[in-house]
Design a protein around this motif. Sequence first.
Motif, mmCIF file in Angstrom:
data_model
loop_
_atom_site.group_PDB
_atom_site.id
_atom_site.type_symbol
_atom_site.label_atom_id
_atom_site.label_comp_id
_atom_site.label_asym_id
_atom_site.label_seq_id
_atom_site.Cartn_x
_atom_site.Cartn_y
_atom_site.Cartn_z
ATOM 1 N N LYS A 3 56.015 26.874 -9.904
ATOM 2 C CA LYS A 3 55.852 28.049 -10.765
ATOM 3 C C LYS A 3 55.175 29.156 -9.966
ATOM 4 O O LYS A 3 54.339 28.899 -9.106
ATOM 5 C CB LYS A 3 54.983 27.705 -11.964
ATOM 6 N N PHE A 4 55.565 30.398 -10.274
ATOM 7 C CA PHE A 4 54.924 31.553 -9.649
ATOM 8 C C PHE A 4 54.092 32.262 -10.709
ATOM 9 O O PHE A 4 54.574 32.539 -11.806
ATOM 10 C CB PHE A 4 55.977 32.496 -9.067
ATOM 11 N N PHE A 5 52.851 32.537 -10.351
ATOM 12 C CA PHE A 5 51.932 33.110 -11.335
ATOM 13 C C PHE A 5 51.634 34.580 -11.077
ATOM 14 O O PHE A 5 50.639 35.109 -11.522
ATOM 15 C CB PHE A 5 50.608 32.324 -11.341
ATOM 16 N N GLY A 6 52.488 35.278 -10.352
ATOM 17 C CA GLY A 6 52.253 36.702 -10.079
ATOM 18 C C GLY A 6 52.518 37.551 -11.310
ATOM 19 O O GLY A 6 52.809 37.064 -12.398
ATOM 20 N N ILE A 7 52.478 38.875 -11.155
ATOM 21 C CA ILE A 7 52.714 39.804 -12.255
ATOM 22 C C ILE A 7 54.164 39.671 -12.709
ATOM 23 O O ILE A 7 55.093 39.700 -11.904
ATOM 24 C CB ILE A 7 52.420 41.250 -11.803
ATOM 25 N N GLY A 8 54.335 39.482 -14.007
ATOM 26 C CA GLY A 8 55.670 39.366 -14.570
ATOM 27 C C GLY A 8 56.248 37.963 -14.460
ATOM 28 O O GLY A 8 57.374 37.742 -14.867
ATOM 29 N N ASN A 9 55.506 37.018 -13.909
ATOM 30 C CA ASN A 9 55.997 35.640 -13.785
ATOM 31 C C ASN A 9 55.314 34.739 -14.817
ATOM 32 O O ASN A 9 54.798 35.219 -15.825
ATOM 33 C CB ASN A 9 55.764 35.143 -12.357
ATOM 34 N N ALA A 10 55.338 33.450 -14.537
ATOM 35 C CA ALA A 10 54.797 32.456 -15.478
ATOM 36 C C ALA A 10 53.289 32.666 -15.692
ATOM 37 O O ALA A 10 52.571 33.114 -14.793
ATOM 38 C CB ALA A 10 55.048 31.055 -14.958
ATOM 39 N N LEU A 11 52.843 32.329 -16.919
ATOM 40 C CA LEU A 11 51.418 32.419 -17.234
ATOM 41 C C LEU A 11 50.705 31.197 -16.650
ATOM 42 O O LEU A 11 51.228 30.085 -16.698
ATOM 43 C CB LEU A 11 51.205 32.451 -18.750
ATOM 44 N N PRO A 12 49.508 31.392 -16.123
ATOM 45 C CA PRO A 12 48.775 30.238 -15.592
ATOM 46 C C PRO A 12 48.337 29.306 -16.714
ATOM 47 O O PRO A 12 48.193 29.726 -17.864
ATOM 48 C CB PRO A 12 47.572 30.864 -14.889
ATOM 49 N N VAL A 13 48.128 28.062 -16.357
ATOM 50 C CA VAL A 13 47.688 27.067 -17.336
ATOM 51 C C VAL A 13 46.280 27.431 -17.782
ATOM 52 O O VAL A 13 45.426 27.755 -16.957
ATOM 53 C CB VAL A 13 47.701 25.652 -16.701
ATOM 54 N N ARG A 14 46.074 27.377 -19.097
ATOM 55 C CA ARG A 14 44.750 27.742 -19.617
ATOM 56 C C ARG A 14 43.754 26.639 -19.330
ATOM 57 O O ARG A 14 43.962 25.489 -19.711
ATOM 58 C CB ARG A 14 44.831 27.984 -21.112
ATOM 59 N N THR A 15 42.689 26.966 -18.626
ATOM 60 C CA THR A 15 41.653 25.982 -18.331
ATOM 61 C C THR A 15 40.615 26.018 -19.440
ATOM 62 O O THR A 15 40.314 27.091 -19.967
ATOM 63 C CB THR A 15 40.974 26.291 -16.980
ATOM 64 N N PRO A 16 40.068 24.867 -19.802
ATOM 65 C CA PRO A 16 39.039 24.856 -20.853
ATOM 66 C C PRO A 16 37.775 25.550 -20.367
ATOM 67 O O PRO A 16 37.301 25.295 -19.267
ATOM 68 C CB PRO A 16 38.799 23.368 -21.105
ATOM 69 N N LEU A 17 37.271 26.450 -21.189
ATOM 70 C CA LEU A 17 36.111 27.244 -20.800
ATOM 71 C C LEU A 17 34.810 26.704 -21.393
ATOM 72 O O LEU A 17 33.772 27.328 -21.241
ATOM 73 C CB LEU A 17 36.308 28.693 -21.266
ATOM 74 N N ASN A 18 34.879 25.526 -22.080
ATOM 75 C CA ASN A 18 33.671 25.054 -22.763
ATOM 76 C C ASN A 18 32.558 24.667 -21.792
ATOM 77 O O ASN A 18 31.408 24.584 -22.180
ATOM 78 C CB ASN A 18 33.986 23.887 -23.699
ATOM 79 N N ARG A 19 32.878 24.438 -20.522
ATOM 80 C CA ARG A 19 31.816 24.128 -19.568
ATOM 81 C C ARG A 19 31.039 25.374 -19.171
ATOM 82 O O ARG A 19 29.930 25.290 -18.669
ATOM 83 C CB ARG A 19 32.392 23.468 -18.318
ATOM 84 N N TYR A 20 31.616 26.550 -19.403
ATOM 85 C CA TYR A 20 30.967 27.790 -18.981
ATOM 86 C C TYR A 20 30.300 28.515 -20.145
ATOM 87 O O TYR A 20 29.817 29.618 -19.976
ATOM 88 C CB TYR A 20 31.997 28.704 -18.305
ATOM 89 N N VAL A 21 30.287 27.888 -21.308
ATOM 90 C CA VAL A 21 29.671 28.492 -22.483
ATOM 91 C C VAL A 21 28.167 28.268 -22.407
ATOM 92 O O VAL A 21 27.724 27.212 -21.968
ATOM 93 C CB VAL A 21 30.226 27.834 -23.771
ATOM 94 N N LYS A 22 27.375 29.236 -22.831
ATOM 95 C CA LYS A 22 25.944 29.009 -22.935
ATOM 96 C C LYS A 22 25.688 28.354 -24.289
ATOM 97 O O LYS A 22 25.708 29.013 -25.324
ATOM 98 C CB LYS A 22 25.163 30.315 -22.819
ATOM 99 N N TRP A 23 25.505 27.039 -24.262
ATOM 100 C CA TRP A 23 25.326 26.276 -25.485
ATOM 101 C C TRP A 23 23.913 26.476 -26.017
ATOM 102 O O TRP A 23 22.988 26.758 -25.266
ATOM 103 C CB TRP A 23 25.576 24.791 -25.223
ATOM 104 N N PRO A 24 23.715 26.301 -27.329
ATOM 105 C CA PRO A 24 22.363 26.386 -27.889
ATOM 106 C C PRO A 24 21.456 25.326 -27.274
ATOM 107 O O PRO A 24 21.928 24.298 -26.783
ATOM 108 C CB PRO A 24 22.560 26.112 -29.383
ATOM 109 N N LYS A 25 20.155 25.581 -27.329
ATOM 110 C CA LYS A 25 19.191 24.698 -26.663
ATOM 111 C C LYS A 25 19.256 23.269 -27.207
ATOM 112 O O LYS A 25 19.196 22.310 -26.444
ATOM 113 C CB LYS A 25 17.785 25.261 -26.825
#
Length: 96
Positions: A3-25
């Motif tokens: 797959k090519f992920f450049g402009i106008g090509n395939a969308l990149p696979v969505r990575t889970p962002l829950n590791r980068y969330v600032k969770w409550p204490k």
Amino acid sequence: MPKFFGIGNALPVRTPLNRYVKWPKYVRLQRQRRVLQKRLKVPPAINQFNNTLDKNLATNLFKLLMKYRPEDASQKKERLAGMAEAEAAGEGVESK
């Protein structure tokens, strides 16, 4: 075919962002505690406080413990008054 992920090509696979969330204490604390308990060997004397009694067993335990409860001021007053009456009547009084 790759797959090519450049402009106008395939969308990149969505990575889970829950590791980068600032969770409550409290969430961070409970997760850290969980990880620590998995990694450490806890002595049985301390580990016994991690398990709680179910409601039925707890009520039975509290009923049992109520029998061995130390006497309060009013009960002591009654006991001493009873001992004084028995001594006044001339009966043998046995103390604890």
